[in-house]
Design an enzyme around this catalytic site. Sequence first.
Site, PDB file in Angstrom:
ATOM      1  N   LYS A  24      48.231 113.236  59.601  1.00 38.21           N
ATOM      2  CA  LYS A  24      48.306 112.340  60.629  1.00 38.21           C
ATOM      3  C   LYS A  24      46.879 111.990  61.210  1.00 38.21           C
ATOM      4  O   LYS A  24      46.400 110.788  61.499  1.00 38.21           O
ATOM      5  CB  LYS A  24      49.213 112.687  61.843  1.00 38.21           C
ATOM      6  CG  LYS A  24      50.557 112.846  61.453  1.00 38.21           C
ATOM      7  CD  LYS A  24      51.629 113.193  62.609  1.00 38.21           C
ATOM      8  CE  LYS A  24      51.212 114.889  63.012  1.00 38.21           C
ATOM      9  NZ  LYS A  24      51.371 116.002  62.051  1.00 38.21           N
ATOM     10  N   ARG A  47      41.346 126.309  62.524  1.00 42.91           N
ATOM     11  CA  ARG A  47      42.195 126.198  63.884  1.00 42.91           C
ATOM     12  C   ARG A  47      43.164 127.623  63.859  1.00 42.91           C
ATOM     13  O   ARG A  47      43.521 127.708  62.876  1.00 42.91           O
ATOM     14  CB  ARG A  47      43.253 125.058  63.652  1.00 42.91           C
ATOM     15  CG  ARG A  47      42.374 123.663  64.430  1.00 42.91           C
ATOM     16  CD  ARG A  47      43.378 122.566  64.242  1.00 42.91           C
ATOM     17  NE  ARG A  47      44.569 122.778  64.486  1.00 42.91           N
ATOM     18  CZ  ARG A  47      45.574 121.531  64.338  1.00 42.91           C
ATOM     19  NH1 ARG A  47      45.035 120.254  64.181  1.00 42.91           N
ATOM     20  NH2 ARG A  47      46.854 121.611  64.618  1.00 42.91           N
TER      21      ARG A  47
HETATM   22  P1  AP5 Z   1      45.624 116.291  58.816  1.00 41.82           P
HETATM   23  O1  AP5 Z   1      44.978 115.023  59.011  1.00 41.82           O
HETATM   24  O2  AP5 Z   1      44.826 117.250  59.785  1.00 41.82           O
HETATM   25  O3  AP5 Z   1      47.042 116.675  59.324  1.00 41.82           O
HETATM   26  P2  AP5 Z   1      47.977 116.352  60.571  1.00 41.82           P
HETATM   27  O4  AP5 Z   1      49.160 115.887  60.179  1.00 41.82           O
HETATM   28  O5  AP5 Z   1      47.124 115.677  61.784  1.00 41.82           O
HETATM   29  O6  AP5 Z   1      47.930 117.967  60.954  1.00 41.82           O
HETATM   30  P3  AP5 Z   1      47.974 118.454  62.043  1.00 41.82           P
HETATM   31  O7  AP5 Z   1      48.248 120.050  61.763  1.00 41.82           O
HETATM   32  O8  AP5 Z   1      46.930 118.418  63.088  1.00 41.82           O
HETATM   33  O9  AP5 Z   1      49.336 118.097  62.862  1.00 41.82           O
HETATM   34  P4  AP5 Z   1      50.267 118.908  63.901  1.00 41.82           P
HETATM   35  O10 AP5 Z   1      51.134 117.913  64.238  1.00 41.82           O
HETATM   36  O11 AP5 Z   1      50.781 120.039  63.528  1.00 41.82           O
HETATM   37  O12 AP5 Z   1      49.014 119.354  65.066  1.00 41.82           O
HETATM   38  P5  AP5 Z   1      48.551 118.647  66.384  1.00 41.82           P
HETATM   39  O13 AP5 Z   1      46.919 118.767  66.496  1.00 41.82           O
HETATM   40  O14 AP5 Z   1      49.139 117.322  66.706  1.00 41.82           O
HETATM   41  O15 AP5 Z   1      45.354 116.879  57.481  1.00 41.82           O
HETATM   42  C1  AP5 Z   1      45.453 118.190  57.225  1.00 41.82           C
HETATM   43  C2  AP5 Z   1      44.517 118.692  55.963  1.00 41.82           C
HETATM   44  O16 AP5 Z   1      45.013 117.959  54.926  1.00 41.82           O
HETATM   45  C3  AP5 Z   1      43.200 118.498  56.277  1.00 41.82           C
HETATM   46  O17 AP5 Z   1      42.459 119.305  55.750  1.00 41.82           O
HETATM   47  C4  AP5 Z   1      42.581 116.924  55.655  1.00 41.82           C
HETATM   48  O18 AP5 Z   1      41.455 116.851  55.221  1.00 41.82           O
HETATM   49  C5  AP5 Z   1      43.775 117.188  54.470  1.00 41.82           C
HETATM   50  N1  AP5 Z   1      44.431 115.946  53.961  1.00 41.82           N
HETATM   51  C6  AP5 Z   1      44.730 114.921  54.929  1.00 41.82           C
HETATM   52  N2  AP5 Z   1      45.381 113.754  54.045  1.00 41.82           N
HETATM   53  C7  AP5 Z   1      45.311 114.462  52.731  1.00 41.82           C
HETATM   54  C8  AP5 Z   1      45.600 113.779  51.331  1.00 41.82           C
HETATM   55  N3  AP5 Z   1      46.158 112.587  51.339  1.00 41.82           N
HETATM   56  N4  AP5 Z   1      45.482 114.505  50.330  1.00 41.82           N
HETATM   57  C9  AP5 Z   1      45.055 115.766  50.275  1.00 41.82           C
HETATM   58  N5  AP5 Z   1      44.481 116.137  51.633  1.00 41.82           N
HETATM   59  C10 AP5 Z   1      44.694 115.610  52.730  1.00 41.82           C
HETATM   60  O19 AP5 Z   1      49.192 119.747  67.293  1.00 41.82           O
HETATM   61  C11 AP5 Z   1      48.785 120.971  67.732  1.00 41.82           C
HETATM   62  C12 AP5 Z   1      49.548 121.853  68.713  1.00 41.82           C
HETATM   63  O20 AP5 Z   1      49.484 121.273  69.933  1.00 41.82           O
HETATM   64  C13 AP5 Z   1      51.134 121.889  68.393  1.00 41.82           C
HETATM   65  O21 AP5 Z   1      51.478 122.851  67.461  1.00 41.82           O
HETATM   66  C14 AP5 Z   1      51.606 121.944  69.859  1.00 41.82           C
HETATM   67  O22 AP5 Z   1      51.465 123.302  70.195  1.00 41.82           O
HETATM   68  C15 AP5 Z   1      50.634 121.313  70.537  1.00 41.82           C
HETATM   69  N6  AP5 Z   1      51.039 119.724  70.888  1.00 41.82           N
HETATM   70  C16 AP5 Z   1      50.476 118.502  70.285  1.00 41.82           C
HETATM   71  N7  AP5 Z   1      51.070 117.741  70.660  1.00 41.82           N
HETATM   72  C17 AP5 Z   1      52.223 117.982  71.258  1.00 41.82           C
HETATM   73  C18 AP5 Z   1      53.199 117.363  71.873  1.00 41.82           C
HETATM   74  N8  AP5 Z   1      53.443 116.004  71.836  1.00 41.82           N
HETATM   75  N9  AP5 Z   1      54.291 118.098  72.475  1.00 41.82           N
HETATM   76  C19 AP5 Z   1      54.087 119.572  72.678  1.00 41.82           C
HETATM   77  N10 AP5 Z   1      53.204 119.978  72.082  1.00 41.82           N
HETATM   78  C20 AP5 Z   1      52.092 119.478  71.377  1.00 41.82           C
END
Ligand code: AP5
Length: 217
Positions: free
Chosen positions: A10, A156
């Site tokens: 994402k 992270r």
């Molecule tokens: P990346 O693009 O970083 O993936 P992502 O989907 O953004 O993963 P996140 O872990 O950031 O998502 P998340 O939803 O768990 O975390 P968030 O920060 O929102 O890609 C991942 C890896 O793969 C990277 O190394 C990238 O280079 C690689 N990659 C990407 N595309 C690729 C491809 N096509 N091929 C190969 N490699 C690829 O949330 C974190 C925490 O915050 C949550 O757990 C929660 O505690 C809190 N939080 C955030 N939002 C909320 C909410 N709305 N409500 C409650 N808590 C929340």
Amino acid sequence: MLLGAPGAGKGTQAELISEKYRITHISTGDILREAVRQGTELGRRAESYMSKGELVPDEVVIGIVAERIQQPDCANGFLLDGFPRTVAQAEALDKALTERGLGLDAVVNLEVDEAEVVRRLSGRRVCGQCAAIYSSADVGQSPQTCESCGGALITRSDDQPEAVQRRLQVYRQQTEPLVEYYSRAGILERIPAAGTVDEVFATVSESLDRVKARSIG
Ligand code: AP5
């Protein structure tokens, strides 16, 4: 809005979409991590949930987003990444948008299997300063500093295996129901996201261009 499991890509796709379509990228994860980094009250509260892979309470994130989408840089549209994540958040978003005469154009669901997201998360590094995202392949080819700002690349805390498993469980229980929620609303764009970053972005772009053409026509 971008939907998908942890590690589905994402944040990576959001940066590309935001650049191509010139819309503001709003990542609740980035906002919360910045609050943790700055040691604010919000950050201290959020950290206890985030490091364990739990969701931060709905009322906290709903408040953050409701305020963020009123900022001037959101006037021409915005891309939500990581919000909503529960049905309660989706309903609150619908209400906040309706009150402002706005609506969601599309919900892009990045579909990847769990083995691949675990593989991606185990290799991810992020810039501790500007939040740029790197994969294990990127890091293998360059020093452990960010290409854009020179900040140190870190792992992270929620990318530790135990937290990843909990995040996937939370995703299945609390976030996956949104696929059905937005499918019923008729705005879900399903994107196979197992390919390379460029391949996935090409499919996302085709889909968004179709949505854009529909809304103009
Ligand atoms: P990346 O693009 O970083 O993936 P992502 O989907 O953004 O993963 P996140 O872990 O950031 O998502 P998340 O939803 O768990 O975390 P968030 O920060 O929102 O890609 C991942 C890896 O793969 C990277 O190394 C990238 O280079 C690689 N990659 C990407 N595309 C690729 C491809 N096509 N091929 C190969 N490699 C690829 O949330 C974190 C925490 O915050 C949550 O757990 C929660 O505690 C809190 N939080 C955030 N939002 C909320 C909410 N709305 N409500 C409650 N808590 C929340």
